[in-house]
Design a protein around this motif. Structure first.
Motif, short mmCIF file in Angstrom:
data_model
loop_
_atom_site.label_atom_id
_atom_site.label_comp_id
_atom_site.label_asym_id
_atom_site.label_seq_id
_atom_site.Cartn_x
_atom_site.Cartn_y
_atom_site.Cartn_z
N LYS A 373 0.81 -1.22 0.00
CA LYS A 373 0.00 0.00 0.00
C LYS A 373 0.84 1.27 0.00
CE LYS A 373 -4.12 -2.22 1.82
NZ LYS A 373 -3.61 -3.59 1.74
N ALA A 377 -2.01 3.70 4.02
CA ALA A 377 -2.94 2.89 4.80
C ALA A 377 -2.48 2.91 6.25
CB ALA A 377 -2.98 1.45 4.29
N ALA A 559 -7.71 2.15 4.36
CA ALA A 559 -7.03 2.85 3.28
C ALA A 559 -6.98 4.36 3.51
CB ALA A 559 -7.73 2.57 1.95
#
Length: 600
Positions: A373, A377, A559
């Motif tokens: 990510k 995140a 997220a």
């Protein structure tokens, strides 16, 4: 806003051709000077029936085709509801059990042969019919949980369903007045009335296409279907009957105030058409955006972050092209769920609990956030993301990343025997292989490798079965998937929307894990009757502890979206709950054409 005559020609043709499905007619190409919003969906859509669909791609389309009574204020933060097809916010009785909505006259469904050439006005009876559809056993609606057992007299609908069976809890008092009576107060009820599932459908259309409602989406929303090539391309045309006028409550943010000044009092939508492609591969989305094929890109794919972002900022070359980057904390939770009915890792015995907990202990969250990510995140400690009512920022999961503890746990509970390759056997000595479904995308393959690494580190063999997400969801509802990494985006900004994902009676719907623990169910039922406060938060704490004790889920991340947009896109602001802002967006056609010619 420009409205082309070709749109009206299409409507007349659709109304005349009763033998052809109007929802899948071919739209003419955009005329010169038309305002066209160019977008993509990351997964294929399913049937466009608001009572049946629950995946984010389809919901993105549905909220533009169908309109509920209420909608979220585009600019207000924290989020606030406002009237949509309702003329005003409803009257609520002193005991919080009766809601009376007055529907705004002059709202019409988009044309369809089912109306036999009549311009069909939306009425209160349409809302009665639309909400009754959620109880239809043939539909198995994933949205029934919002009303099931809550409307006065709805037990009759479950005992012997009929669309013509009136119940006291759902009544059209006159042409434009809807009354809904609840058995008990529900603090989230008005949020339910702002979901796509609560949008109005017309009975004539549903009955004209038996079992095919999802192929004939006819609503009162800002757009209508113009062209639809399944799993490839969808064109939405501005609804010529649309009567909504923009009104919102901007805060102190200067950008919000500019949006309000540009839109206040103007008719929606602001563009003539929305052209949507299905772009499942991350690279295709990114290259399409950089080439100007898409007007904005929400949630830059983790594996593509380095293409556009350096040291947390947009690369200079892209800033020079006028692009803008914004960070958005999504009301979203990524989690890996495990099927509690599965013969390999399901069940509530100590050995199966140990297996699932070991899997949770083996998950390397830090590697997920940093490598997959790209830092966009945060670790999920519970099902709730920040900014959702009920979220406790001090809560910490009692199941950390701890592969040594996972190994010891498996050794203790019967999984100590290993095969020639070093993989663990089941307690009965038989070979043990876990099966995890995954999306057939670049991102899916990257997640597969992380899970393979984590599970192999504690001696567990795993096989991956790749498929389209829509197919995995269908199989999940039938209990045919063992493990899958999924995510949930808030339908409304309250903890109830996340904790219902593990409520036993929701198995076969949103409860993909098929978790059914009486201690959890009882606390959930108590909590959903309460507003945000100390008592409900204590129940949420206890529910978290039960989740971590039995491990039907491995909470993964929340997220933080990196969103990038082109300079010709106007009025853009991402909403925490709604999937799209298409009705509010505008396009500077001249600016786009000039910059597109200059793009490398």
């Amino acid at each position: 806003m420009t409205r082309s005559t070709s749109t009206f020609a299409l409507l007349l043709l659709a109304a005349a051709c009763a033998g052809a499905p109007a929802a899948i007619g071919a739209a003419p190409a955009a005329a010169p000077g038309q305002k066209v919003l160019r977008m993509f969906l990351s997964t294929s859509e399913t049937g466009l029936d608001p009572a049946a669909a629950s995946d984010s791609a389809t919901l993105s389309l549905l909220e533009n085709l169908f309109d509920p009574l209420l909608r979220y204020d585009y600019l207000a933060r924290p989020v606030t509801l406002r009237p949509n097809t309702a003329a005003a916010m409803p009257q609520v009785s002193a005991d919080g059990r009766t809601y009376t909505f007055r529907i705004r006259p002059g709202i019409h469904f988009t044309p369809d042969p089912a109306f036999k050439g009549i311009k069909r006005e939306m009425t209160a009876q349409d809302m009665v019919y639309s909400l009754t559809r959620l109880y239809d056993p043939a539909l198995k609606s994933p949205w029934l949980y919002m009303f099931d057992g809550k409307l006065v007299g709805d037990a009759a609908l479950k005992k012997q369903f009929s669309y013509d069976r009136p119940i006291p809890g759902l009544q059209a008092l006159d042409r434009f007045t809807l009354r809904i009576r609840l058995n008990e107060p529900d603090n989230n009820f008005l949020f339910y009335m702002a979901t796509p599932a609560s949008g109005a459908v017309a009975r004539e259309v549903i009955e004209a296409y038996p079992g095919q409602a999802g192929n004939h989406p006819v609503g009162t929303g800002p757009f209508m279907i113009g062209d639809w090539k399944r799993s490839e391309r969808i064109v939405l045309l501005a609804n010529p009957y649309a009567s909504a006028v923009f009104s919102a409550t901007p805060g102190s943010d200067p950008e919000d105030q500019r949006i309000a000044a540009a839109l206040n009092g103007k008719r929606l939508p602001r563009v003539d058409r929305v052209e949507v492609k299905i772009a499942e591969e991350f690279q295709g989305r990114m290259l399409g955006f950089l080439n100007g094929e898409y007007d904005y890109l929400e949630q830059v794919p983790e594996s593509m972050t380095d293409m556009v972002i350096r040291d947390g900022a947009l690369k200079p070359a892209l800033r020079a092209r006028g692009m803008q980057l914004s960070r958005f904390p999504v009301l979203q939770t990524y989690y890996m769920w495990m099927n509690m009915d599965d013969p390999v890792l399901g069940g509530y015995g100590k050995d199966r609990i140990a297996l699932r907990r070991a899997i949770a202990l083996a998950y390397n969250n830090a590697e997920d956030v940093a490598l997959l990510k790209k830092g966009f995140a945060i670790k999920a400690e519970s099902p709730l993301p920040p900014n959702v009512l009920g979220y406790d920022p001090a809560y910490r999961s009692p199941v950390p990343y701890h592969p040594a503890l996972a190994n010891a746990l498996l050794d203790r509970h019967g999984y100590g025997k290993r095969d020639a390759q070093g993989f663990r056997r089941a307690p009965d000595g038989q070979p043990l292989t876990l099966t995890m479904h995954s999306e057939a995308t670049v991102g899916g393959r990257l997640r597969d490798e992380l899970w393979r690494k984590c599970l192999n580190s504690i001696g567990l063999r795993v096989a991956f079965k790749s498929d389209k997400k829509t197919e995995i969801i269908k199989a999940s509802r039938l209990g045919k998937v063992t493990m899958f990494e999924s995510n949930w985006i808030a339908d409304f900004p309250d903890g109830d929307n996340f904790y219902q994902l593990l409520y036993g009676p929701n198995a076969g719907r949103a409860n993909y894990a098929r978790f059914n623990l009486p201690a959890y169910n009882t606390r959930y039922e108590q909590a959903r009757m309460l507003g945000d406060g100390p008592v409900r938060r204590r129940l949420y704490f206890e529910m978290n502890q039960l989740i971590h004790a039995y491990n039907p889920w491995v909470p993964l991340t929340h997220a933080v979206s990196a969103d990038v947009r082109h300079p010709w896109l106007k009025n853009y602001k991402r909403h925490p709950v709604e999937f799209t802002s298409w009705r509010y967006l505008d396009v500077d056609v001249v600016h786009r054409a000039r910059l597109s010619r200059q793009a490398p």
